[in-house]
Design an enzyme around this catalytic site. Structure first.
Site, PDB file in Angstrom:
ATOM      1  N   HIS A 149      -4.576  31.222 -16.062  1.00 42.69           N
ATOM      2  CA  HIS A 149      -4.341  29.784 -16.012  1.00 42.69           C
ATOM      3  C   HIS A 149      -5.384  29.080 -15.126  1.00 42.69           C
ATOM      4  CE1 HIS A 149      -1.609  26.168 -15.832  1.00 42.69           C
ATOM      5  NE2 HIS A 149      -2.336  25.960 -14.740  1.00 42.69           N
ATOM      6  N   GLU A 150      -5.557  29.600 -13.927  1.00 43.51           N
ATOM      7  CA  GLU A 150      -6.511  28.960 -13.003  1.00 43.51           C
ATOM      8  C   GLU A 150      -7.944  29.119 -13.499  1.00 43.51           C
ATOM      9  OE1 GLU A 150      -5.501  26.914 -10.906  1.00 43.51           O
ATOM     10  OE2 GLU A 150      -3.391  27.507 -10.941  1.00 43.51           O
ATOM     11  N   GLY A 160       0.818  -1.206   0.000  1.00 42.85           N
ATOM     12  CA  GLY A 160       0.000   0.000   0.000  1.00 42.85           C
ATOM     13  C   GLY A 160       0.848   1.250   0.000  1.00 42.85           C
ATOM     14  N   PRO A 175       2.454   4.888   0.952  1.00 39.79           N
ATOM     15  CA  PRO A 175       2.982   5.368   2.239  1.00 39.79           C
ATOM     16  C   PRO A 175       1.885   6.057   3.043  1.00 39.79           C
ATOM     17  CG  PRO A 175       4.372   6.105   0.412  1.00 39.79           C
ATOM     18  CD  PRO A 175       3.177   5.457  -0.191  1.00 39.79           C
ATOM     19  N   GLY A 176       1.863   5.817   4.319  1.00 40.03           N
ATOM     20  CA  GLY A 176       0.910   6.516   5.184  1.00 40.03           C
ATOM     21  C   GLY A 176      -0.431   5.841   5.303  1.00 40.03           C
ATOM     22  N   ASP A 227       0.561  20.115 -14.438  1.00 41.58           N
ATOM     23  CA  ASP A 227      -0.627  19.656 -15.171  1.00 41.58           C
ATOM     24  C   ASP A 227      -0.211  18.705 -16.282  1.00 41.58           C
ATOM     25  OD1 ASP A 227      -2.032  21.439 -13.633  1.00 41.58           O
ATOM     26  OD2 ASP A 227      -2.015  23.027 -15.149  1.00 41.58           O
ATOM     27  N   HIS A 266      -8.634  26.435 -15.986  1.00 39.83           N
ATOM     28  CA  HIS A 266      -9.020  25.142 -15.403  1.00 39.83           C
ATOM     29  C   HIS A 266     -10.491  25.161 -15.004  1.00 39.83           C
ATOM     30  CE1 HIS A 266      -5.208  23.109 -15.136  1.00 39.83           C
ATOM     31  NE2 HIS A 266      -4.639  24.048 -14.389  1.00 39.83           N
ATOM     32  N   THR A 316       2.782   0.195   8.931  1.00 37.69           N
ATOM     33  CA  THR A 316       3.578   0.083  10.145  1.00 37.69           C
ATOM     34  C   THR A 316       2.660  -0.005  11.357  1.00 37.69           C
ATOM     35  OG1 THR A 316       5.114   1.573   9.053  1.00 37.69           O
ATOM     36  CG2 THR A 316       5.529   1.097  11.364  1.00 37.69           C
ATOM     37  N   GLY A 376      -0.926   3.083   6.862  1.00 34.32           N
ATOM     38  CA  GLY A 376      -1.049   2.412   8.156  1.00 34.32           C
ATOM     39  C   GLY A 376      -0.411   1.030   8.222  1.00 34.32           C
TER      40      GLY A 376
HETATM   41  P1  ADP Z   1       2.865   3.254   6.388  1.00 37.11           P
HETATM   42  O1  ADP Z   1       3.668   2.322   7.218  1.00 37.11           O
HETATM   43  O2  ADP Z   1       1.821   2.584   5.569  1.00 37.11           O
HETATM   44  O3  ADP Z   1       3.667   4.223   5.577  1.00 37.11           O
HETATM   45  P2  ADP Z   1       2.123   4.302   8.944  1.00 37.11           P
HETATM   46  O4  ADP Z   1       1.632   3.083   9.591  1.00 37.11           O
HETATM   47  O5  ADP Z   1       3.509   4.734   9.275  1.00 37.11           O
HETATM   48  O6  ADP Z   1       2.005   4.176   7.371  1.00 37.11           O
HETATM   49  O7  ADP Z   1       1.089   5.463   9.231  1.00 37.11           O
HETATM   50  C1  ADP Z   1       1.496   6.737   9.588  1.00 37.11           C
HETATM   51  C2  ADP Z   1       0.541   7.330  10.576  1.00 37.11           C
HETATM   52  O8  ADP Z   1      -0.708   7.587   9.970  1.00 37.11           O
HETATM   53  C3  ADP Z   1       0.226   6.433  11.740  1.00 37.11           C
HETATM   54  O9  ADP Z   1       1.170   6.557  12.737  1.00 37.11           O
HETATM   55  C4  ADP Z   1      -1.130   6.920  12.169  1.00 37.11           C
HETATM   56  O10 ADP Z   1      -1.016   8.066  12.984  1.00 37.11           O
HETATM   57  C5  ADP Z   1      -1.772   7.353  10.873  1.00 37.11           C
HETATM   58  N1  ADP Z   1      -2.631   6.301  10.321  1.00 37.11           N
HETATM   59  C6  ADP Z   1      -2.477   5.667   9.145  1.00 37.11           C
HETATM   60  N2  ADP Z   1      -3.459   4.787   8.939  1.00 37.11           N
HETATM   61  C7  ADP Z   1      -4.246   4.814  10.026  1.00 37.11           C
HETATM   62  C8  ADP Z   1      -5.424   4.108  10.439  1.00 37.11           C
HETATM   63  N3  ADP Z   1      -5.997   3.176   9.666  1.00 37.11           N
HETATM   64  N4  ADP Z   1      -5.950   4.423  11.635  1.00 37.11           N
HETATM   65  C9  ADP Z   1      -5.388   5.347  12.419  1.00 37.11           C
HETATM   66  N5  ADP Z   1      -4.299   6.037  12.104  1.00 37.11           N
HETATM   67  C10 ADP Z   1      -3.723   5.791  10.916  1.00 37.11           C
HETATM   68 ZN    ZN Z   2      -2.722  24.198 -13.693  1.00 34.87          ZN
END
Ligand code: ADP
Ligand code: ZN
Length: 596
Positions: free
Chosen positions: A427-428, A206, A208-209, A503, A431, A213, A211
């Site tokens: 420009h904007e 998935g 980054p971010g 764009d 769009h 980790t 969840g």
């Molecule tokens: P990844 O490892 O996929 O890059 P992380 O697990 O490091 O993402 O997520 C980063 C932060 O985003 C977490 O520490 C949390 O604060 C928030 N987060 C991400 N997904 C969730 C989720 N499903 N529920 C709650 N918090 C989340």
């Molecule tokens: Zn533009």
């Protein structure tokens, strides 16, 4: 950001260590030198030339020399006190004395054997540069993590997490799938007795971010076992052979503290497909091979689960995905509206919101946001509210935070020339006008020429409910909307600018996907052409690239033509919106609608 900081610290400590070593070396050197020269510090000195004169005048009673030392003690006939003399060359001095005694000058010459201490200090002193260089080398090697156990364990974190599934919002199916891992870690015996095989390795895929980790930590937290984590990129930043030894040590440690969880972030950094290459590439192969060996080397009674995260599972070496290794994949998607609302709830728990705030609304406005971005939005909102001295987080704080996370921070301080402002406004407005006349495109939410982040201005669209499928027409119209900015610049100002670069990049990527992933081009048809694996035999010859290029170009050309047509047909509106933007800098959805 964190990694940079770490590297900085590393560099800082290394420089500090080097400086310290040099300082110590200098101090030792000075001490030895002093020891050597000032053996008899309180004695009076006599000049070498004076001594020769005194020998000639027969005034010397006794000379005491030490082999290897450049100083000698002199006792004069008419004086009680011993004196010290520094000899320019001991060899030459002895020859001189022999000559003088032959000439009839009488005095006693005592030759002491070498002073052991002096000898040692001198040897040390002469070895000092070599020692210094050696120390520097060792330091450099250590910096690379060579041979130093402590160092290796430093960069990999072992912790007892208190994260539980409750901290993970949404992702219900994923949690359900992983609950058996928790049970297994808690009561491995039960599973073993039943003869059940639990997956060793699980790949979390998935963006980054999303969840990954977090959920891995939650498994460890639920099972109350330690969580050892390491990032794939850390394995490859090292000297030859080290990646592999690190992998070995990581697993060694895990086995020692089992039951536990190993989490390898960015596994694609080591797990990318093996090649025949040498150098850095073959180093990478060694690391990957070691990982495979470790994955295969678990005993059935060892309760270690390896979780790995990647955003590019297709990049991974197939060998990694074989049974017994990472044979289970769980995809963590960006959250849907319900998931986003739950994430907002979790991260909003300890924050004060004004009573009219509805987290559901924010969830609806943030389609495509990851969990990390949502957490970030709430945090930014709290910061903005604090700065603005609001008692609670208000709607405008949240809106600002969303913008900050998506387009970057407003830059009031940037001085923009009138000409640039005009260009941005057209420009904007381009769009906004073009999307207004496109059936499938979302309504405009806000148009602005206030710079944010890298963008000189932006057009924001309302987000509708999450969509799982996008039609060809919708994608074509998206291209038209994206090129609306450039088309407006060209037609209204008869000039084009670099402002459209993003764009163009986005449009090209969409067009490419339309041709190579979604099979939406007339001439090529529904064939998957996105290059996945450069090492596997290709179905099509090289000419296919030209054909793809032609199709992408056709899509873009058509879209740009359509965008220009719309602008030409609504020049009056374009002008009106652009002029209003120049005057007010920002136009809301309601105000935008008044032009039509
Ligand atoms: P990844 O490892 O996929 O890059 P992380 O697990 O490091 O993402 O997520 C980063 C932060 O985003 C977490 O520490 C949390 O604060 C928030 N987060 C991400 N997904 C969730 C989720 N499903 N529920 C709650 N918090 C989340
Ligand atoms: Zn533009």
């Amino acid at each position: 950001m964190k990694d940079k900081q770490k590297n900085k610290n590393k560099l800082y400590y290394t420089i500090l260590a080097i400086v310290a070593v040099i300082c110590i070396a200098v101090i030792i050197g000075v001490l030895l030198f002093a020891n050597n020269n000032n053996e008899n510090k309180n004695e009076k000195e006599i000049a070498y030339t004076d001594l020769i004169k005194k020998i000639e005048n027969n005034e010397v009673e006794e000379i005491e020399m030490t082999v290897g030392s450049t100083t000698a003690k002199v006792k004069l006939k008419n004086e009680e006190e011993e004196k010290q003399v520094i000899l320019p060359s001991t060899q030459a001095f002895i020859e001189l004395i022999q000559e003088k005694t032959q000439d009839g000058n009488e005095f006693k010459l005592i030759q002491n054997p070498t002073n052991v201490l002096v000898k040692i200090s001198e040897t040390l002193l002469s070895l000092l540069p070599t020692i210094l260089i050696l120390v520097l080398f060792i330091l450099l090697f250590k910096m690379q993590g060579l041979g130093d156990k402590g160092k290796i364990y430093d960069s990999e974190k072992s912790e007892n997490t208190h994260t539980t599934f409750e901290d993970v919002a949404g992702l219900d199916e994923e949690k359900n799938e992983l609950i058996e891992i928790v049970d297994f870690l808690k009561e491995p015996k039960k599973f073993q007795e039943m003869g059940a095989k639990i997956p060793r390795g699980i790949l979390l895929c998935g963006k980054p971010g999303t969840g990954k980790t977090l959920i891995a930590k939650a498994i460890a937290g639920e099972a109350k076992v330690p969580f050892i984590s390491m990032s794939g990129s850390e394995f490859i930043e090292m000297f030859a052979g080290l990646g592999a030894s690190r992998v070995r040590k990581l697993f060694e440690k895990a086995k020692k503290i089992a039951p536990c969880i190993i989490f390898i972030d960015e596994i694609d950094a080591i797990g990318a497909r093996r090649t025949n290459a040498s150098g850095a590439e073959s180093e990478n192969n060694q690391t990957l091979n070691q990982l495979l060996v470790e994955m295969d080397g678990f005993e059935t009674n060892e309760t270690v689960i390896v979780l790995a995260a990647t955003n590019r599972p297709e990049m991974l070496d197939k060998a990694l995905l074989r049974p017994g290794r990472f044979d289970r994949q769980i995809t963590i998607a960006t959250p849907d509206a319900k998931g986003r609302e739950e994430i907002l709830k979790i991260h909003g728990k300890d924050k004060k919101f004004a009573s009219n705030i509805d987290l559901k609304e924010i969830a609806n406005d943030t389609a495509g946001f990851t969990g990390a971005e949502l957490a970030n939005v709430l945090n930014e909102a709290a910061i903005i509210a604090t700065i603005k001295k609001h008692k609670k987080i208000e709607e405008e704080d949240l809106e600002d935070a969303v913008k900050k996370v998506t387009v970057g921070l407003e830059k009031h301080s940037r001085v923009i020339s009138d000409k640039d402002k005009r260009l941005t406004a057209y420009h904007e407005a381009g769009h906004a006008i073009v999307s207004k006349f496109l059936e499938t495109q979302q309504d405009v939410k806000e148009v602005s020429i206030i710079p944010r982040g890298l963008a000189g201005g932006y057009t924001m669209y309302k987000t509708n409910e999450d969509k799982y499928y996008i039609s060809k027409t919708e994608m074509e119209e998206k291209l038209i909307a994206l090129l609306g900015g450039r088309a407006a610049e060209k037609i209204a100002l008869n000039d084009i600018s670099t402002g459209a670069s993003n764009d163009i990049e986005v449009a090209t990527k969409i067009a490419q996907d339309m041709v190579t992933v979604y099979g939406m081009s007339d001439n090529i048809g529904p064939i998957y052409l996105k290059q996945k694996d450069p090492y596997e035999p290709q179905v099509f010859g090289e000419n296919i690239d030209d054909a793809i290029g032609l199709e992408v170009k056709k899509l873009i050309d058509n879209a740009y033509k359509k965008a220009q047509e719309i602008i030409l047909a609504h020049m009056d509106k374009l002008q009106a919106v652009a002029e209003r933007l120049l005057e007010k800098e920002i136009i809301s959805a309601e105000e935008f609608e008044t032009f039509f």
